[in-house]
Design an enzyme around this catalytic site. Structure first.
Site, PDB file in Angstrom:
ATOM      1  N   TRP A 187       1.366  -1.107  -0.319  1.00 21.30           N
ATOM      2  CA  TRP A 187      -0.456  -0.078   0.070  1.00 21.30           C
ATOM      3  C   TRP A 187       1.285   1.254  -0.013  1.00 21.30           C
ATOM      4  CZ3 TRP A 187      -1.140   3.413   4.331  1.00 21.30           C
ATOM      5  CH2 TRP A 187      -1.805   4.464   4.168  1.00 21.30           C
ATOM      6  N   ASP A 354     -16.198  12.631  -1.790  1.00 20.92           N
ATOM      7  CA  ASP A 354     -15.536  11.191  -1.451  1.00 20.92           C
ATOM      8  C   ASP A 354     -16.503   9.921  -0.428  1.00 20.92           C
ATOM      9  OD1 ASP A 354     -13.286   8.840  -0.422  1.00 20.92           O
ATOM     10  OD2 ASP A 354     -12.565  10.123  -2.444  1.00 20.92           O
ATOM     11  N   ARG A 431      -9.808  -2.523   9.321  1.00 21.74           N
ATOM     12  CA  ARG A 431     -10.101  -0.497   8.655  1.00 21.74           C
ATOM     13  C   ARG A 431     -11.241  -0.892   9.774  1.00 21.74           C
ATOM     14  NH1 ARG A 431     -11.617   2.461   4.563  1.00 21.74           N
ATOM     15  NH2 ARG A 431     -11.152   4.721   5.018  1.00 21.74           N
ATOM     16  N   ASP A 466     -14.218   1.312  -4.068  1.00 23.51           N
ATOM     17  CA  ASP A 466     -13.445   1.568  -3.579  1.00 23.51           C
ATOM     18  C   ASP A 466     -13.278  -0.037  -3.227  1.00 23.51           C
ATOM     19  OD1 ASP A 466     -10.828   2.010  -2.381  1.00 23.51           O
ATOM     20  OD2 ASP A 466     -11.138   3.306  -1.462  1.00 23.51           O
ATOM     21  N   MET A 467     -12.660  -0.473  -2.374  1.00 17.75           N
ATOM     22  CA  MET A 467     -12.457  -1.741  -1.954  1.00 17.75           C
ATOM     23  C   MET A 467     -11.498  -2.149  -0.601  1.00 17.75           C
ATOM     24  SD  MET A 467     -11.616  -5.443  -1.439  1.00 17.75           S
ATOM     25  CE  MET A 467     -10.347  -5.537  -2.676  1.00 17.75           C
ATOM     26  N   ASN A 468     -11.382  -1.447   0.793  1.00 24.76           N
ATOM     27  CA  ASN A 468     -10.656  -0.916   1.929  1.00 24.76           C
ATOM     28  C   ASN A 468      -9.433  -2.674   2.268  1.00 24.76           C
ATOM     29  OD1 ASN A 468      -9.139   1.650   0.741  1.00 24.76           O
ATOM     30  ND2 ASN A 468     -11.588   1.438   1.593  1.00 24.76           N
ATOM     31  N   ASP A 536      -2.854   5.188  -3.402  1.00 24.13           N
ATOM     32  CA  ASP A 536      -3.709   6.794  -2.469  1.00 24.13           C
ATOM     33  C   ASP A 536      -2.032   7.199  -2.025  1.00 24.13           C
ATOM     34  OD1 ASP A 536      -5.914   5.045  -1.798  1.00 24.13           O
ATOM     35  OD2 ASP A 536      -5.431   4.732  -0.293  1.00 24.13           O
TER      36      ASP A 536
END
Length: 718
Positions: A187, A354, A431, A466-468, A536
């Site tokens: 990341w 966002d 998360r 998104d996919m976190n 990111d």
């Protein structure tokens, strides 16, 4: 014709634009003979490419090898029969050559728009004992220097068969004088280039995370040790898939190399009942005799024009501003409108709202799954905010993370079994969220309806998807015990089905994929989403490596790149606004900061950047990329974009650290027409293409650290 068959020798010759791929049926096995620069097809091929029939199977260079009957290298497939045995022996049964390229069932793949664009070979192999048939599919393109491969398993026997391993492509190369080239990272430092010599044993990359991953991209190339950007042989494999995969190069005791890619066999099996079938994801194979750059440009053109789909494929992408690093979760309608207003004054075209607009989402611990607007932040609703943004002359975009659920959400309280989980086991949170079980139809239907309600009532023209987090406790209550190892792949099939439905219903929306940045930057997602948020990490200097590495496989039109504030939020570095702009303009350009805080001088710089990008974006997004200076090898980075007709070029040059008493720098350009005369814009200088490529351009003196410059060239008309 792109596929030829010499019947008396049972020899197949596949011809792409500048590539030949040849194999032969030997004792029933498809045996690989050649992959490289294009050969003329005539009768002489069958004389010098004729493999000896007495060869031992462990020496045979096979197209789709099996295990258990004498070949001790890693197999392309393995199945378990109902009696527990794992021995099958596939032999040639038949073949047919089709015009065009059939679609894969439920999987993304490269496509054609007419049957004249490609031919497909379906090679049917069968195990007489079990009744298992395996169809190898090869598609060869008229206009692209690429071959695609995939495999269909069909069970025509009795009793259940369990697939334990099912790769998409395997090719046995005759020597091992290669280096493995692949993209690794984490990341905020995705797609760093790795290159190392292969040797006896196996060089392997993979993902076991349920996503293609930040760590290792689903791509590997074998390159000759002398290969560089312009010269040398390169053999590339890229997988059109977004989940667990593996790619490996195994060097055996005889110095030959088995090169393969496909689904990761780790924690995977798939049950086939009689009459069932199973298809593997598609592998894209590219040979280049013109170095790494030649391979990249082949992949770029193919993916840009025949993987990406929809109305946005050939359109210029809008310049956007995203509020994430400007406000994070702390915003209201007035603050959002003020940023959009500042953007409109600067010429920006799209505002993206966002995370934080839904449920009770004031931080990342809550509300995922509750896709209803937060009336505390937006009391007049999302439609009102979008219309206010539209009235300023900007399109409106929205962030969503549909694949996740927060334990603190109404959705989870109603349906605690909708996430991936194993009964009686701890549910690992990352998360502060869990992964919804997209293998289940009811979960996909809920997401389709919830998102459709938003997209059909709010004037949304762009969605950041998104996919976190990655998968843990991979299990589903909808499937019996023997099918639990199928869930990770069924999840991907479910995701693809959901995306097919949404993009089909809302074709006007430009979808951008994101997975904490580049955690799912892969060809599978590009089939549904024409671009991806690359990382990111928005620091311009870190982005030199990230964007350079990403471009090894992926076209610039897919690479999202934004200017952010300084000190940078990820690394704390302070870089000039002009340098940040030059890096971001080398992709799909945008801003991710509070535009209302710019000084007058900064506003003027931004206006110039926006105006410049509007002039150059068709060249950046649709032109051919040539990499000139490698950030992994020194203090300088440079790349350039050349129009298809070679009449226009744009060159970017970056220097990281200042050097005392530095010598003059020259950049040798690439991709120009040697006989054209090129005028440098904003200059009286006129140079021929051959002088620019052989002597080069002199880089002006740059002062300070983290600096950049650019050049625009246009053909001088007679």
């Amino acid at each position: 014709m792109t596929i030829h068959y010499i019947e008396e020798k049972q020899l197949f010759h596949l011809q792409a634009v500048d590539t030949s791929y040849i194999f032969q049926i030997v004792n029933g096995y498809p045996v690989h003979l050649y992959w490289g620069r294009k050969l003329t097809h005539d009768s002489s091929l069958s004389r010098f490419l004729d493999y000896p029939k007495q060869a031992w199977i462990d020496r045979l260079p096979q197209e789709y090898p099996q295990y258990g009957s004498g070949d001790f290298r890693h197999p392309a497939y393995q199945v378990q029969l109902e009696d527990g045995s794992r021995i099958t022996e596939l032999v040639y049964q038949s073949h047919r050559i089709l015009n065009g390229k059939p679609r894969l069932q439920g999987l993304p793949a490269v496509y054609t728009e007419s049957d004249e664009e490609a031919q497909t070979l379906e090679l049917v192999l069968k195990d007489p004992y079990s009744g298992l048939a395996v169809i190898l599919l090869y598609s060869v393109f008229r206009d692209h220097n690429a071959i695609t491969r995939s495999v269909r398993f069909v069970h025509d026997g009795k009793g259940a068969v369990r697939i334990l391993r099912a790769l998409s492509a395997s090719v046995d190369l005759f020597d091992s004088d290669y280096e493995a080239l692949y993209l690794a990272g984490a990341w905020t430092r995705e797609c760093h280039i790795q290159r190392r010599r292969i040797g006896p044993g196996t060089t392997r990359i993979e993902s076991r995370r349920g996503a293609s991953s930040h760590q290792l991209n689903p791509f590997m190339a074998l390159v000759r040790p002398n290969a560089d950007e312009e010269h040398g042989e390169v053999y590339g494999l890229s997988l059109v898939y977004s989940g667990n995969y593996s790619a490996e190069a195994e060097v055996d005791q005889y110095g030959s190399t088995r090169f393969s890619i496909g689904l990761n066999a780790f924690d995977f099996s798939w049950k086939l009942d009689p009459g069932d079938s199973f298809e593997t994801p598609e592998a894209v194979m590219v040979y280049s005799g013109e170095g790494i750059g030649g391979m990249s440009r082949t992949l770029h053109r193919l993916y840009r024009t025949r993987l990406v789909r929809g109305v946005h494929r050939d359109r210029e992408r809008p310049i956007l501003v995203n509020n994430w690093e400007a406000t994070y979760f702390n915003f209201n309608a007035e603050k959002i409108e003020s940023i959009a207003k500042a953007g409109a004054e600067l010429g920006i075209e799209l505002f993206v709202l966002d995370d934080g607009w839904f449920g009770k989402r004031n931080d990342d611990t809550t509300s995922l799954g509750d896709w209803v607007v937060d009336r505390n932040k937006l009391p007049n609703g999302l439609t009102d905010l979008a219309e206010r943004v539209n009235r300023l002359g900007l399109q409106f975009g929205l962030w969503v993370e549909p694949e996740m659920v927060s334990p603190d959400s109404d959705l989870y309280r109603r349906n605690p079994d909708w996430c991936l989980h194993v009964e009686g086991r701890r549910r690992t949170e990352a998360r502060t969220q869990l992964v919804l079980d997209l293998s289940r139809q009811e979960v996909r239907d809920y997401l389709f309806e919830a998102l459709s309600e938003i997209f059909s009532t709010v004037p949304v023209s762009y969605v950041k998807w998104d996919m976190n987090r990655n998968m843990t406790e991979i299990g589903s209550v909808d499937y019996p015990a023997e099918r639990q190892p199928e869930i990770a792949h069924r999840y991907m099939l479910g995701l693809y089905e959901l995306l097919e439905r949404l993009t089909g219903r809302f074709p006007h929306i430009l979808f951008e994929g994101c997975s904490s940045g580049g955690g799912r930057f892969d060809p599978g997602m590009l089939y549904y989403m024409p671009q991806t948020w690359t990382s990111d990490n928005t620091d311009a200097i870190e982005r030199l490596k990230i964007q350079y590495g990403t471009s090894i496989v992926y076209p610039i039109s897919t690479i999202g790149a934004h200017i952010s504030a300084v000190p940078n939020h990820q690394v704390g570095r302070i870089t000039p606004l002009t340098t940040r702009g030059d890096v971001a303009m080398s992709g799909n350009f945008g801003y991710e900061l509070d535009l209302t805080r710019f000084t007058d001088d900064e506003k003027e710089t931004v206006k110039q950047q926006v105006n410049l990008y509007k002039e150059i974006r068709s060249l950046v997004q649709q032109g051919d990329l040539y990499r000139l200076k490698n950030p992994f090898q020194g203090n300088e980075t440079a790349w350039m974009f050349v129009s298809e007709d070679q009449t226009e070029a744009l060159v970017f040059y970056f220097r990281v650290l200042a050097e005392p008493n530095a010598s003059h720098k020259r950049l040798r350009l690439k991709g120009l027409h040697p006989d054209y005369q090129y005028a440098m814009m904003d200059s009286e200088l006129i140079l021929t293409g051959d002088s620019l490529m052989n002597f080069g351009l002199t880089v002006p003196h740059l002062h300070g650290d983290f600096t950049s410059t650019w050049f625009r060239l246009k053909q001088k008309q007679a």
